[in-house]
Design an enzyme around this catalytic site. Structure first.
Site, mmCIF file in Angstrom:
data_model
loop_
_atom_site.group_PDB
_atom_site.id
_atom_site.type_symbol
_atom_site.label_atom_id
_atom_site.label_comp_id
_atom_site.label_asym_id
_atom_site.label_seq_id
_atom_site.Cartn_x
_atom_site.Cartn_y
_atom_site.Cartn_z
ATOM 1 N N CYS A 196 0.807 -1.182 0.521
ATOM 2 C CA CYS A 196 -0.177 -0.178 0.075
ATOM 3 C C CYS A 196 0.976 1.024 -0.108
ATOM 4 C CB CYS A 196 -0.979 0.339 1.199
ATOM 5 S SG CYS A 196 -2.157 -1.664 0.938
ATOM 6 N N ASP A 197 2.106 1.749 -0.284
ATOM 7 C CA ASP A 197 3.500 2.241 0.405
ATOM 8 C C ASP A 197 4.468 1.963 -0.805
ATOM 9 O OD1 ASP A 197 3.672 4.586 0.363
ATOM 10 O OD2 ASP A 197 5.113 4.607 2.535
ATOM 11 N N PRO A 198 4.297 1.470 -2.556
ATOM 12 C CA PRO A 198 5.561 1.641 -3.114
ATOM 13 C C PRO A 198 5.978 2.475 -3.815
ATOM 14 C CG PRO A 198 2.547 1.543 -4.106
ATOM 15 C CD PRO A 198 2.739 1.570 -2.846
ATOM 16 N N ASN A 228 11.165 2.854 -0.761
ATOM 17 C CA ASN A 228 10.696 1.531 0.578
ATOM 18 C C ASN A 228 11.067 0.656 -0.247
ATOM 19 O OD1 ASN A 228 8.708 2.721 2.058
ATOM 20 N ND2 ASN A 228 7.408 2.538 1.685
#
Length: 78
Positions: free
Chosen positions: A45-47, A51
């Protein structure tokens, strides 16, 4: 959660200094994202690039299975 060593995926100059082929790294990152999303149904959900870390594999280590772990049913894309 754990600390992992690596080079930011956005730092192409540092990857080149480390001897990493940036084109191959970009292809591997893209393939890994596609496999985890469309083969395993696991959605990160946070690509964003912050990250993603890139690192050299120790030549003595066997290659890792880069497939995402099987996601619980509640998190799977249908």
């Amino acid at each position: 959660m754990s600390f992992e060593e690596g080079i930011r995926a956005t730092d192409a100059a540092e990857m080149r200094r480390a001897g990493i082929d940036t084109s191959k790294a970009a292809e591997l990152i893209g393939r890994a994202w596609l496999v985890q999303t469309f083969k395993h149904g696991f959605v990160h959900c946070d690509p964003h690039a912050g990250n993603v870390l890139v690192r050299l594999r120790n030549k003595r280590e066997p290659p890792r299975d880069n497939a995402a772990p099987q996601a619980p049913q509640a998190n799977r894309v249908s």
